[in-house]
Design an enzyme around this catalytic site. Structure first.
Site: not given
Length: 493
Positions: A437-441
């Site tokens: 994951a990154c910040i939003t996905r």
């Protein structure tokens, strides 16, 4: 498509060191004379910016490693020191700067993945497995130092020419940058654009000076600093006395902004009108353009996302809420971002951020900005502009708006944190190769993207799915993506 998926993975790895910027910016700003005027707090923040290439080496190596091991982090640090020092010894004119951290991190992350389970002969058994990783990374970085010592001047020249073209091509280059900044987000590749402009474009040398009873800092063009010495006055600052001149240059629009370069902030100021004004205006337009019986539910979802964008500058959740259902709106959004870049620079507005262009950074970094007050009416103008354009585009071209119903909302609330439900919606455990994951996905490696149940993912809170070929995909979830990814990995382990 394999290469594209790899770049996505690298983009995710870049997020780990970038996550250090908010605390660095907070400490640096609160320690400045115009705020708390506490030197040791300012020094604590500046220490992170001063060592950002090393932090990138460490963070990227961990991000690319298979299990986030500390051995990979150690390898990244070892590789970074070997790469930078050996390269300089071969060719003193080569200044890898920020890219040294990226190169060492990539090498060390892969060195870990290929060596952490390696077995050695009995008489070398101590160096088996993870203890072999720093050795492998160091040797690989030594070889890379030879390459960089010979060819990096040409690579850097190419990078400088590209960024210089954008920087010096006036409104055309500024517009292209603003459009690309948003256009690359659906592919998860915008971090590479940031890497060049935020951390590499332009350079200055930090000069510390006393003025009255306070210690200040400014970052000036190296050609100016070359004529200065300790005890002299900083040009155009009457009563100042230089106390220290940095040995190394500071590169990149973001780094230079926080170092006190009065010319930095060119590639960040544009984002404030878009994120604090434009996207909230778009959210209101999408809400009012929705069917009357859906407005309450759509508004409840979108206006909370709009507040997140306004306060923190986290925009992906709201951007993806209309990207998939009405791509033309996202195209308009990208074009308006380019226009914002042109307007801000034509007005001489320079502003920056440690995380993103939300209210927190807007207020906190006001004292470092140039003409920040002009952003206030511009944010209002962009709110109205987005609202009018989005609303009439939806009505005239009969574009769809986000659809939410009571049952779907309740189902999302009940199961959105259930990792088993996500695994099933992604085609089952046997279909999932990797999840991050990154910040939003969520960033996924899978056997077959066609096995996804998009309706189930939507019910779980997904704003959309981006497929990259058959075996790579991203699921847009908002800030909860990291916790969901960890829950899925824990369930599958």
């Amino acid at each position: 498509m394999v290469n594209f998926a790899y770049f996505q993975r690298l983009g995710k790895a870049l997020m780990l060191p970038i996550a250090t910027l908010p605390i660095a910016a907070l400490l640096l700003r609160f320690g400045q004379p115009d705020l708390l005027d506490i030197t040791f707090i300012a020094k604590a923040g500046s220490s992170i910016f001063d060592n950002l290439p090393l932090i990138f080496a460490l963070g990227i190596s961990v991000g690319l490693s298979k299990d986030g091991s500390g051995a990979a982090a150690l390898a990244g640090v070892v590789g970074y020191f070997i790469l930078t020092q050996a390269t300089t010894a071969i060719n003193p004119d080569v200044k890898l700067g920020f890219f040294a951290g990226i190169i060492a991190g990539i090498i060390s992350g892969h060195a870990y993945n290929y060596s952490y389970q390696a077995k050695m002969p009995d008489f070398l058994a101590f160096f088996s497995g993870k203890r072999l990783t720093p050795i492998v990374a160091g040797l690989c970085c030594l070889i890379m130092a030879v390459v960089c010592g010979e060819v990096w001047v040409y690579v850097q020249q190419g990078i400088d020419n590209f960024s210089g073209w954008i920087a010096h091509s006036g409104y055309i280059g500024e517009f292209i940058y603003g459009v690309l900044n948003r256009a690359l987000i659906p592919l998860g590749l915008h971090y590479f654009l940031h890497s060049v402009f935020w951390f590499s474009l332009g350079e200055c040398t930090k000069v510390s000076y006393e003025l009255g009873s306070s210690l200040h800092q400014i970052c000036l063009n190296p050609s100016i600093v070359s004529h200065l010495s300790i005890g002299q006055m900083v040009p155009n600052i009457d009563g100042s006395v230089i106390t220290k001149i940095a040995d190394i240059t500071t590169r990149g629009d973001l780094n230079r902004f926080f170092a006190g370069d009065p010319t930095a902030g060119v590639y960040m100021a544009w984002a404030y009108p878009v994120m604090m004004g434009g996207l909230p205006g778009a959210a209101l337009a999408l809400t009012l353009a929705s069917p009357k019986n859906k407005r309450k539910l759509v508004g409840g979802m979108l206006l909370s996302l709009a507040f997140t964008a306004f306060l923190t500058g986290i925009t992906e959740p709201i951007e993806f809420s209309f990207l998939f259902i009405a791509p033309v709106l996202y195209g308009i959004h990208a074009l308006l971002s380019g226009v914002s870049m042109v307007i801000c620079n034509s007005l001489g507005i320079l502003h920056g951020f440690g995380f993103s262009a939300g209210l927190i950074d807007f207020v906190l970094n006001w004292g470092l900005a140039t003409k920040p007050w002009l952003l206030v009416p511009l944010i209002g103008v962009y709110f109205v502009l987005y609202f009018v354009i989005f609303y009439f585009a939806i009505k005239v071209f009969k574009l769809p708006t986000p659809a939410v119903d009571d049952e779907e909302s309740k189902a999302s609330q009940e199961v959105e944190l259930n990792p088993v439900a996500y695994i099933e919606a992604l085609g089952g455990e046997s279909n999932i190769i990797s999840v991050d994951a990154c910040i939003t996905r969520l960033r996924l490696g899978v056997n077959d993207c066609s096995l996804f149940d998009e309706e189930a993912l939507k019910a779980l809170g997904s704003k959309g799915v981006v497929r990259i070929g058959k075996k790579s995909a991203q699921v847009i979830l908002g800030p909860k993506a990291e916790s969901i990814a960890n829950s899925i990995k824990a369930t599958m382990s």
